[in-house]
Design a protein around this motif. Structure first.
Motif, PDB file in Angstrom:
ATOM      1  N   UNK A  71       0.825  -1.207   0.000  1.00 33.84           N
ATOM      2  CA  UNK A  71       0.000   0.000   0.000  1.00 33.84           C
ATOM      3  C   UNK A  71       0.861   1.260   0.000  1.00 33.84           C
ATOM      4  N   UNK A  72       1.991   1.196   0.669  1.00 35.86           N
ATOM      5  CA  UNK A  72       2.905   2.338   0.713  1.00 35.86           C
ATOM      6  C   UNK A  72       3.431   2.673  -0.683  1.00 35.86           C
ATOM      7  N   UNK A  73       3.782   1.609  -1.445  1.00 37.28           N
ATOM      8  CA  UNK A  73       4.343   1.812  -2.780  1.00 37.28           C
ATOM      9  C   UNK A  73       3.292   1.657  -3.889  1.00 37.28           C
ATOM     10  N   UNK A  74       2.030   1.460  -3.471  1.00 38.27           N
ATOM     11  CA  UNK A  74       0.902   1.347  -4.406  1.00 38.27           C
ATOM     12  C   UNK A  74       1.102   0.201  -5.400  1.00 38.27           C
ATOM     13  N   UNK A  75       1.577  -0.929  -4.881  1.00 40.85           N
ATOM     14  CA  UNK A  75       1.725  -2.129  -5.715  1.00 40.85           C
ATOM     15  C   UNK A  75       0.399  -2.886  -5.631  1.00 40.85           C
ATOM     16  N   UNK A  76      -0.510  -2.561  -6.510  1.00 39.38           N
ATOM     17  CA  UNK A  76      -1.885  -3.060  -6.446  1.00 39.38           C
ATOM     18  C   UNK A  76      -1.945  -4.578  -6.548  1.00 39.38           C
ATOM     19  N   UNK A  77      -1.103  -5.160  -7.393  1.00 43.25           N
ATOM     20  CA  UNK A  77      -1.163  -6.610  -7.588  1.00 43.25           C
ATOM     21  C   UNK A  77      -0.898  -7.360  -6.290  1.00 43.25           C
ATOM     22  N   UNK A  78       0.075  -6.921  -5.516  1.00 38.05           N
ATOM     23  CA  UNK A  78       0.405  -7.577  -4.249  1.00 38.05           C
ATOM     24  C   UNK A  78      -0.749  -7.437  -3.261  1.00 38.05           C
ATOM     25  N   UNK A  79      -1.334  -6.258  -3.220  1.00 36.73           N
ATOM     26  CA  UNK A  79      -2.485  -6.035  -2.350  1.00 36.73           C
ATOM     27  C   UNK A  79      -3.635  -6.966  -2.728  1.00 36.73           C
ATOM     28  N   UNK A  80      -3.866  -7.141  -4.023  1.00 39.95           N
ATOM     29  CA  UNK A  80      -4.931  -8.030  -4.488  1.00 39.95           C
ATOM     30  C   UNK A  80      -4.646  -9.478  -4.133  1.00 39.95           C
ATOM     31  N   UNK A  81      -3.391  -9.902  -4.252  1.00 42.43           N
ATOM     32  CA  UNK A  81      -3.017 -11.282  -3.917  1.00 42.43           C
ATOM     33  C   UNK A  81      -3.289 -11.560  -2.444  1.00 42.43           C
ATOM     34  N   UNK A  82      -2.888 -10.644  -1.590  1.00 44.11           N
ATOM     35  CA  UNK A  82      -3.092 -10.853  -0.147  1.00 44.11           C
ATOM     36  C   UNK A  82      -4.581 -10.826   0.193  1.00 44.11           C
ATOM     37  N   UNK A  83      -5.307  -9.936  -0.420  1.00 49.54           N
ATOM     38  CA  UNK A  83      -6.748  -9.871  -0.148  1.00 49.54           C
ATOM     39  C   UNK A  83      -7.454 -11.133  -0.635  1.00 49.54           C
ATOM     40  N   UNK A  84      -7.033 -11.638  -1.774  1.00 50.26           N
ATOM     41  CA  UNK A  84      -7.615 -12.870  -2.307  1.00 50.26           C
ATOM     42  C   UNK A  84      -7.283 -14.062  -1.414  1.00 50.26           C
ATOM     43  N   UNK A  85      -6.173 -13.971  -0.695  1.00 45.39           N
ATOM     44  CA  UNK A  85      -5.734 -15.071   0.191  1.00 45.39           C
ATOM     45  C   UNK A  85      -6.113 -14.797   1.639  1.00 45.39           C
ATOM     46  N   UNK A  86      -7.151 -14.001   1.866  1.00 47.25           N
ATOM     47  CA  UNK A  86      -7.475 -13.570   3.226  1.00 47.25           C
ATOM     48  C   UNK A  86      -7.833 -14.728   4.147  1.00 47.25           C
ATOM     49  N   UNK A  87      -8.381 -15.786   3.607  1.00 41.89           N
ATOM     50  CA  UNK A  87      -8.702 -16.948   4.458  1.00 41.89           C
ATOM     51  C   UNK A  87      -7.431 -17.518   5.092  1.00 41.89           C
ATOM     52  N   UNK A  88      -6.317 -17.440   4.375  1.00 41.53           N
ATOM     53  CA  UNK A  88      -5.028 -17.891   4.908  1.00 41.53           C
ATOM     54  C   UNK A  88      -4.566 -16.932   5.999  1.00 41.53           C
ATOM     55  N   UNK A  89      -4.717 -15.640   5.748  1.00 41.24           N
ATOM     56  CA  UNK A  89      -4.305 -14.623   6.713  1.00 41.24           C
ATOM     57  C   UNK A  89      -5.090 -14.776   8.013  1.00 41.24           C
ATOM     58  N   UNK A  90      -6.397 -15.007   7.884  1.00 40.45           N
ATOM     59  CA  UNK A  90      -7.267 -15.131   9.050  1.00 40.45           C
ATOM     60  C   UNK A  90      -6.846 -16.301   9.939  1.00 40.45           C
ATOM     61  N   UNK A  91      -6.503 -17.430   9.326  1.00 43.11           N
ATOM     62  CA  UNK A  91      -6.108 -18.602  10.102  1.00 43.11           C
ATOM     63  C   UNK A  91      -4.849 -18.355  10.922  1.00 43.11           C
TER      64      UNK A  91
END
Length: 289
Positions: A71-91
């Motif tokens: 988000x700091x460097x506005x790398x949208x693709x990385x932000x989208x990847x992490x958001x798409x993998x949110x179920x992994x983050x939540x666990x």
């Protein structure tokens, strides 16, 4: 490659000196990043068109550091990847992920984080949990978490009623016309028509206490203690009633309400109750703002 993915770095002037030595004007531009090597490595791998970086290979702290850098460097693709993998983050950390989602304004991900938090710790324990993000998060973000947990608990305890889902052929007992078994084992349950024996000091009270703390249908899964206690209470009922094959026939009498039917009824109660609880909790709205 990261310059192509980041508008911030693309507009930034490259450094002209590294460790006291001047950078060759003919070399590729060099940008100074203040994140550590683990974060930068993940950032580079995720933004590469042909690259693949498993989000679950990082711990929760590193994942959120990568998200912050993206988000700091506005790398949208990385932000989208992490958001798409949110179920992994939540666990890996539901409370950490909740505050991260709230900071990003992601309502769906924030609700998924709170649901996972309630499943893991229960409504009674969330007041005792702490993560460093709570020091800087607005008070309203934490308050809305608690309010949502309270509303889910109320919804689970306010199920209006439900019809049992029984296997074909077992919905109607053979003794329905000749005994009180239909009233004792009804096919539709609601707060105003519960069998008297279910309203005892512990049978229903134990179920309600469990749902108040963990307002999800999985609380009534067959392997939970409260479900085992309920099944045991049903199977410990008095001996099955004896009825005639026909209401107008003099006999012989036979056992119509078998323990098997009581077991099937109890299983149907738990399954249908669990479904009704999940449907009620789904209707609870989560307000992030």
């Amino acid at each position: 490659m990261i310059v192509l993915a980041s508008p911030v770095l693309l507009d930034r002037t490259p450094v002209t000196e590294v460790c006291g030595a001047e950078v060759d004007s003919g070399s590729r531009p060099i940008h100074q990043l203040f994140e550590d090597s683990v974060v930068v490595d993940a950032l580079l791998r995720m933004c590469h068109p042909a690259g693949y970086f498993p989000v679950d290979s990082l711990d929760i702290g590193r994942i959120l550091d990568v998200l912050s850098a993206a988000q700091k460097y506005e790398v949208v693709k990385v932000e989208q990847i992490i958001r798409h993998s949110w179920s992994v983050v939540v666990k890996k950390g539901p409370l950490h992920s909740y505050f991260a989602a709230a900071r990003c304004g992601w309502a769906k991900e924030a609700r998924a984080s709170v649901d996972a938090l309630l499943r893991s710790y229960g409504c009674n324990a969330i007041h005792t949990l702490y993560v460093p993000e709570m020091e800087t998060a607005p008070n309203g973000v934490y308050r809305r978490l608690l309010l949502y947990a309270e509303e889910c608990s109320k919804a689970a305890l306010s199920v209006p009623g439900f019809k049992l889902s029984l296997p074909f052929g077992l919905a109607q007992r053979t003794c329905a016309e000749t005994s009180a078994c239909t009233a004792r084992y009804p096919l539709t349950l609601a707060p105003n028509n519960l069998p008297e024996w279910l309203c005892g000091p512990w049978v229903l009270a134990r179920i309600e206490a469990a749902l108040a703390n963990a307002p999800f249908g999985s609380t009534l899964a067959a392997d939970t203690e409260v479900s085992k206690e309920f099944m045991a209470a049903v199977l410990a009922e008095p001996a099955p009633c004896c009825v005639s094959p026909k209401a107008d026939a003099p006999g012989p009498w036979f056992s119509a309400c078998t323990a098997k039917k009581n077991f099937i009824w109890a299983s149907a109660v738990l399954e249908s109750y669990a479904h009704a609880v999940d449907e009620a909790v789904k209707k609870v709205t989560f307000q992030l703002q």
